[in-house]
Write a protein that holds these residues in place. Sequence first.
Motif, mmCIF file in Angstrom:
data_model
loop_
_atom_site.group_PDB
_atom_site.id
_atom_site.type_symbol
_atom_site.label_atom_id
_atom_site.label_comp_id
_atom_site.label_asym_id
_atom_site.label_seq_id
_atom_site.Cartn_x
_atom_site.Cartn_y
_atom_site.Cartn_z
ATOM 1 N N LEU A 15 0.827 -1.213 0.000
ATOM 2 C CA LEU A 15 0.000 0.000 0.000
ATOM 3 C C LEU A 15 0.864 1.266 0.000
ATOM 4 N N HIS A 16 1.903 1.208 0.790
ATOM 5 C CA HIS A 16 2.746 2.400 0.880
ATOM 6 C C HIS A 16 3.750 2.508 -0.260
ATOM 7 N N TYR A 17 4.323 1.407 -0.616
ATOM 8 C CA TYR A 17 5.414 1.448 -1.581
ATOM 9 C C TYR A 17 4.941 1.252 -3.015
ATOM 10 N N GLY A 18 3.721 0.805 -3.194
ATOM 11 C CA GLY A 18 3.249 0.422 -4.529
ATOM 12 C C GLY A 18 3.372 1.538 -5.550
ATOM 13 N N ARG A 19 2.996 2.729 -5.132
ATOM 14 C CA ARG A 19 3.035 3.822 -6.094
ATOM 15 C C ARG A 19 4.450 4.251 -6.425
ATOM 16 N N LEU A 20 5.365 3.940 -5.512
ATOM 17 C CA LEU A 20 6.756 4.356 -5.774
ATOM 18 C C LEU A 20 7.498 3.367 -6.647
ATOM 19 N N ALA A 21 6.983 2.183 -6.750
ATOM 20 C CA ALA A 21 7.795 1.085 -7.293
ATOM 21 C C ALA A 21 8.335 1.398 -8.679
ATOM 22 N N LEU A 22 7.446 1.672 -9.600
ATOM 23 C CA LEU A 22 7.898 1.811 -10.982
ATOM 24 C C LEU A 22 8.678 3.111 -11.230
ATOM 25 N N PRO A 23 8.228 4.253 -10.739
ATOM 26 C CA PRO A 23 9.031 5.478 -10.952
ATOM 27 C C PRO A 23 10.439 5.375 -10.382
ATOM 28 N N VAL A 24 10.519 4.822 -9.178
ATOM 29 C CA VAL A 24 11.856 4.682 -8.580
ATOM 30 C C VAL A 24 12.722 3.765 -9.440
ATOM 31 N N SER A 35 14.429 4.091 -20.506
ATOM 32 C CA SER A 35 14.180 4.106 -19.062
ATOM 33 C C SER A 35 12.703 4.337 -18.737
ATOM 34 N N PHE A 36 12.008 5.156 -19.542
ATOM 35 C CA PHE A 36 10.655 5.543 -19.143
ATOM 36 C C PHE A 36 9.566 4.870 -19.951
ATOM 37 N N ILE A 37 9.922 3.872 -20.748
ATOM 38 C CA ILE A 37 8.880 3.212 -21.556
ATOM 39 C C ILE A 37 7.883 2.497 -20.648
ATOM 40 N N GLU A 38 8.344 2.048 -19.490
ATOM 41 C CA GLU A 38 7.448 1.337 -18.581
ATOM 42 C C GLU A 38 6.398 2.252 -17.982
ATOM 43 N N LEU A 39 6.708 3.545 -17.904
ATOM 44 C CA LEU A 39 5.737 4.477 -17.338
ATOM 45 C C LEU A 39 4.759 4.987 -18.380
ATOM 46 N N LEU A 40 5.043 4.726 -19.654
ATOM 47 C CA LEU A 40 4.221 5.295 -20.721
ATOM 48 C C LEU A 40 3.337 4.224 -21.352
ATOM 49 N N ARG A 41 2.840 3.331 -20.519
ATOM 50 C CA ARG A 41 2.030 2.238 -21.051
ATOM 51 C C ARG A 41 0.568 2.659 -21.114
ATOM 52 N N PHE A 42 0.260 3.639 -21.948
ATOM 53 C CA PHE A 42 -1.128 4.109 -22.026
ATOM 54 C C PHE A 42 -1.946 3.257 -22.985
ATOM 55 N N GLU A 43 -1.516 3.265 -24.244
ATOM 56 C CA GLU A 43 -2.196 2.480 -25.269
ATOM 57 C C GLU A 43 -1.163 1.659 -25.997
ATOM 58 N N ASN A 44 -1.619 0.608 -26.600
ATOM 59 C CA ASN A 44 -0.653 -0.258 -27.286
ATOM 60 C C ASN A 44 -0.062 0.451 -28.505
ATOM 61 N N VAL A 45 -0.877 1.310 -29.151
ATOM 62 C CA VAL A 45 -0.328 1.993 -30.319
ATOM 63 C C VAL A 45 0.721 3.021 -29.910
ATOM 64 N N ILE A 46 0.455 3.671 -28.793
ATOM 65 C CA ILE A 46 1.463 4.638 -28.321
ATOM 66 C C ILE A 46 2.769 3.928 -28.025
ATOM 67 N N LEU A 47 2.651 2.803 -27.365
ATOM 68 C CA LEU A 47 3.849 2.010 -27.086
ATOM 69 C C LEU A 47 4.569 1.651 -28.388
ATOM 70 N N LEU A 48 3.786 1.249 -29.343
ATOM 71 C CA LEU A 48 4.370 0.840 -30.618
ATOM 72 C C LEU A 48 5.117 1.989 -31.275
ATOM 73 N N VAL A 49 4.474 3.140 -31.291
ATOM 74 C CA VAL A 49 5.117 4.295 -31.921
ATOM 75 C C VAL A 49 6.426 4.622 -31.213
ATOM 76 N N LEU A 50 6.371 4.608 -29.898
ATOM 77 C CA LEU A 50 7.590 4.957 -29.165
ATOM 78 C C LEU A 50 8.715 3.969 -29.436
ATOM 79 N N LEU A 51 8.390 2.714 -29.490
ATOM 80 C CA LEU A 51 9.440 1.733 -29.747
ATOM 81 C C LEU A 51 9.996 1.861 -31.155
ATOM 82 N N VAL A 52 9.100 2.189 -32.101
ATOM 83 C CA VAL A 52 9.581 2.393 -33.464
ATOM 84 C C VAL A 52 10.493 3.612 -33.513
ATOM 85 N N ILE A 53 10.120 4.672 -32.788
ATOM 86 C CA ILE A 53 10.989 5.856 -32.737
ATOM 87 C C ILE A 53 12.368 5.481 -32.213
ATOM 88 N N GLN A 54 12.390 4.642 -31.200
ATOM 89 C CA GLN A 54 13.689 4.248 -30.643
ATOM 90 C C GLN A 54 14.533 3.523 -31.681
#
Lengths: 433, 161
Positions: free
Chosen positions: A283-292, B25-44
């Motif tokens: 609960l506490h760490y979950g939101r930090l996991a991926l950004p960190v 590094s930030f592709i994991e945070l940008l998992r909004f839509e599959n097409v967006i992911l696709l575009v970003l990976l193609v850009i890379q």
Amino acid sequence: MEETKATTRKTKLPPLSSDNTEPADKPKKKVVRKKKKAPEEPPADGENQPKPTPRRKKKAAASADSTTATENGVGGEVKTPKKKKKVVKKTDTTEVDPTTARSATSQGEDVDGSKASLIKTPKDGTPRKKKVKKKVKKPTDTVEPEGAFDNTLVAELTDLQDDIVTHDSKKDDDDDEEEYKKPYSTASHAMKSQPTEKFYIETDGGFKGENKSRFIKRQAEVEKEKAVVREEPKNTTIEFAINTQAVIRTFSLFCHGLLAGLAVWHIVMAYILLDFPLEDFILHYGRLALPVQCIFFILLVICTVSALDRFDIANPRQGFILKALTLQNGTVSVVFYFAALIVSLANHALEDQMHLYDQQTRNFTNSAEKVTVKDSDLTLWRNLNTSRNILTIIGWFIISITPLTDRLTDNLKQTEEEDLLGVEVDKPKSAIA
Amino acid sequence: MLVERYRPILYLQYLLLFVDLFLNSFIELLRFENVILLVLLVIQDVCILFAAIVVFLLFFNTFIFQAGLVNILVNKFRVTITVVFVYFCLCVGLHVWYMTLRWADPNTWIWGNQGIRALFIIQRTASVFYYYFYKRTCLKLADPRFYQDSDWIQKEFEKRR
């Protein structure tokens, strides 16, 4: 000799008042005598009266020219002791000495030069002068106003002549040096000026006091700086490349420190949060996991590349590999950073798991698959996390031992010395822009 | 080569490297839509290709290359060329596998397969080498001696004629 001088004095110019005023009067009298053809002075007693008047006239005429008056007034006073000396020693000589022109004339010596016309040339001595004076006496009244002007002119000319110091070989060396050094010494012999520690430099506002030793030190430093900084920054491509590398190096140094700080914080936070049960922890760490995780990755990459740059791995030179293996130059920090990177990447899956679990518990996701986090996973995560952070800290510690090593820049700068492409290259003849 | 011409090239190379690092590094945070992911990976992937093209263009600009002595230059920078191509292959492979796993739902847990984990770790580690060697090559190619005539080049050219 002094007696003769005294007698001459007595015969020509009886003292006006006391002995103190004699030296003051004497040169003026002599000056007056030189200047005027007319003037002048009655042989013995009568001289007193016209002397003051010509003196006054001379003073009035020369009032505009204060320098001459002061010179005469002051120089005359100082001169007399010397002149006395000269007179004492020079009685036998008949050579021309402009400084002693007055005394010469008074003593009846021959006087040559430009003033011959102005100065009567007595051949025998005082009696002639007396005669001259007598002759000249009549026209004094008529010529006085013109003579006043002549007085100043003559005074200036005599002053000019007095400035010229000729060398008399017959004199003693001591006397010569004295005369050379101090023809017009205005310093009082009672107290001489002492050098102080301060000296004053003129600025726009006024004068600014400056300590001598400090000023000398500062001047020396400025000279040193000027001597050192002579090379101009060359505007070549390699210089530009080296400058960009310097910027990157500065930034990466910051990243090194930031990463080490984050690692310390992360260890502490993780251990505190792990005191709680699994659910609370997630609960506490979950939101930090991926950004960190992402931040750790990017910083680790920057730091690893920076460590590789500092110890230019791709350019092994003499003894570099040996030094690296024997831990002499800090190349092992590259190993530590790489290990930290790999461990962090291994942790990525678990962190992703935690993130998804957190999203699930908060009902943010609609996915069919359910993610579970087991205690064993958490233990693994904790171990990996701790090891990653410790490796990061050790890597930063090794880097900070020799923070100024930058072999890439050194290698880039050695473009002049080393041969290109590994073969002998002569100096380039022409440049292709 | 003039500094004025070299400066934008170096900046472009740095930009390509930075885009690649950012996406890595930030592709994991940008998992909004599959097409967006696709575009970003193609850009890379395209960034990696562009980087390779720019490096080769710099090679072509050198006097040595123009004299026909291709082998020497390739021999000197063989490590960089190898790393770039290996990294490109790893990137493409990982992206393809990644997208096939995430196409249905970007927010699933795909790390059950040990193979994708391993490839992921290898690709990210290779990115470090790629950044290091590519940056080093950029800076080394700034050496003006590459673009100038010299006696040695003349001799080599005579030899191979």
